[in-house]
Design an enzyme around this catalytic site. Structure first.
Site, short mmCIF file in Angstrom:
data_model
loop_
_atom_site.label_atom_id
_atom_site.label_comp_id
_atom_site.label_asym_id
_atom_site.label_seq_id
_atom_site.Cartn_x
_atom_site.Cartn_y
_atom_site.Cartn_z
N GLU A 265 1.96 6.44 7.88
CA GLU A 265 2.62 6.37 6.57
C GLU A 265 2.17 7.54 5.69
OE1 GLU A 265 2.90 3.30 2.75
OE2 GLU A 265 1.21 3.19 4.15
N LYS A 328 11.47 2.43 3.21
CA LYS A 328 10.71 1.20 3.02
C LYS A 328 11.49 0.25 2.10
CE LYS A 328 6.01 -0.33 1.82
NZ LYS A 328 4.68 0.14 1.35
N CYS A 378 3.74 -0.08 6.39
CA CYS A 378 2.57 -0.68 5.73
C CYS A 378 2.79 -2.15 5.37
CB CYS A 378 2.22 0.16 4.50
SG CYS A 378 0.61 -0.27 3.77
#
Length: 510
Positions: A265, A328, A378
């Protein structure tokens, strides 16, 4: 006076019990610390009013989340000079908020204290509020009791059927069975203990069978996981950007023949489209013949729009073609955006003044390898129902993350074991790549085939495991599968009670 002292000592005992229960999770896995939940169950049973019951739940919850989530304050301390004022909120404020869920459950249970189903209701309330806090106010399904068993490949296989909440239910049911001894209900204790024993026997048998029946099989797609372990403060220092990029490139070009090279990430903290950066990336890809999957910051090609940036995962070929760009979809409140920013004019915790924009959850394709990927960035990996995808649709979960925020605390370990559970629930292999944290290749039933540990600067090569041949029940149905274990416990409990009653009647007649 005596009553007040007794109440005070009880509350201290409740706080200590709650704090101990926070150590049942990674990396400690102190399982005996789960049994003080029986004390909370007993205290609610004896509480003089619903207010006292809620207070006991609140105090226990505060201790539980204080020791379980202390590491979040370490993340805030990375930028202590700017966010010093947020430290008390991170260390104490979040546990205070989350403890309200346990307090609410205890409040409801108090009204059922005289019911013969009190113990069962206590367990159901706990699981209901675990599920509720997994989505309300954007959700935080951390410290779910089921994760206390995530060290055991055998015991966690049942989540493929009953979900992580179902595993939480049987844990709290077993842990609070001692409540019957505290209230001198020995027959009920025998019933609860026997029920728990039978359920655990089923769980163990299923786990052994599933592991034995599904040996790890590998595809012919080789991946390289690159873990540079760059400290969080240094990561966003533009003066060190080229040094960090060179470290990524060096690890990526080590001897080997990977088909995919995966970076973590935000491995590129500026868009890769800048000519000097893109030149280095394409040079590396030409040297290795691989495709790069990298986490980065992107404007989605809208260079004239300074109001939208995304945290992304994208795939890049040696000829400069971008195969996909995933954004995301579940952002971290306060970390990646400020909730109610029009009311609270504060900056988010991560560098930069612009809030990240939410993407759309989806799957992406790598046609060259006939590979369908469920990307996770994440924080997204902690949400079971949002991750849920049938293996009829996807082939692998690729999770990129950055746990450098949390140092050597329990946070990176907890995050790894939580993420690993998504592979088991969905019957899909997982490739997890961390800037710093724990990177691993995980097969579809949770076996770790390759691994890089916390603070390790290295890469690891391995083949992507094949997914299971059939979808899991959880991937098809979702969180409602928790009801399977709830009704099974109720059924077994009823059958044992009926059997004991029948034997008692026969004995009396004889």
């Amino acid at each position: 006076m005596f009553y007040s002292l007794t109440m005070l000592s009880n509350r201290y005992a409740t706080l200590i019990s709650g704090m101990l229960s926070g150590f049942i999770f990674a990396p400690y896995f102190l399982l005996p610390a789960i049994f003080p939940l029986s004390l909370l169950c007993f205290q609610i049973y004896q509480a003089l009013s619903w207010r006292h019951a809620a207070i006991y739940g609140f105090i226990f919850g505060f201790g539980h989340f204080l020791t379980g989530l202390y590491w979040i304050s370490i993340g805030v301390s990375v930028y202590i000079e700017e966010f010093w004022w947020a430290m008390p909120f991170a260390l104490f404020g979040l546990p205070l908020v989350l403890s309200c869920f346990i307090a609410a459950g205890c409040y409801i249970c108090w009204f059922m204290r005289n019911s013969k189903y009190y113990h069962f209701v206590f367990c159901v309330c706990w699981i209901f509020f675990e599920w509720l806090r997994s989505w309300i106010f954007t959700g935080l399904p951390w410290n779910l009791l089921g994760y206390a068993l995530s060290f055991s490949e055998i015991l966690i296989q049942i989540t493929s059927i009953v979900s992580i909440y179902g595993l939480s239910f049987i844990i709290i049911y077993s842990a609070t069975s001692l409540h019957h001894l505290l209230v001198k209900q020995r027959p009920d204790f025998v019933i609860a203990l026997t029920t728990a024993g039978l359920i655990w026997s089923i769980i163990i048998a299923y786990g052994v069978f599933r592991l034995h029946s599904n040996p790890t099989k590998f595809s012919n797609i080789q991946v390289r996981l690159v873990q540079p372990s760059i400290p969080q403060l240094a990561k966003w220092d533009l003066e060190q950007f080229w040094q960090h990029l060179d470290l990524h490139l060096s690890l990526s070009q080590a001897p080997g023949n990977p088909d995919l090279i995966i970076w973590s990430e935000a491995s590129l903290v500026v868009p890769y489209t800048y000519p000097a950066i893109k030149y280095k990336l394409l040079e590396m890809l030409n040297n290795t013949g691989a495709i790069l999957l990298a986490g980065g910051i992107t404007d989605n090609g809208k260079q004239n729009d300074a109001t939208q940036i995304y945290t992304a995962l994208y795939a890049l070929t040696a000829d400069g073609e971008q195969l996909f760009e995933y954004h995301k979809s579940h952002l971290v409140p306060f970390g990646e955006y400020m909730p109610l920013k029009h009311i609270i004019p504060l900056k988010k915790l991560t560098p930069g003044f612009i809030d990240y924009t939410e993407g759309t959850a989806n799957i992406v394709n790598l046609d060259k390898f006939n590979l369908v990927i469920r990307p996770l960035i994440c924080y997204e990996s902690i949400f079971p129902n949002e991750v849920r995808v049938s293996n009829n649709i996807a082939d692998v979960i690729i999770n990129v993350t950055n746990d450098a925020w949390y140092g050597k605390s329990s946070g990176p370990h907890q995050h790894f074991y939580i993420s690993r559970m998504r592979a088991i629930e969905n019957g899909l292999p997982m490739i997890r790549v961390a800037n710093n944290g724990i990177s691993a290749i995980i097969d579809p039933i949770g076996r770790i085939t390759k691994k890089l540990d916390l603070n390790q600067i290295d890469f690891v090569d391995g083949f992507i495991p094949e997914k299971l041949a059939t979808p899991t029940l959880y991937s098809l149905v979702g969180d409602s599968t928790t009801l399977v274990i709830v009704f099974l416990v109720l059924l077994i409990q009823f059958m044992i009670k009926s059997l004991l009653s029948y034997r008692t009647v026969r004995y009396c007649k004889a």
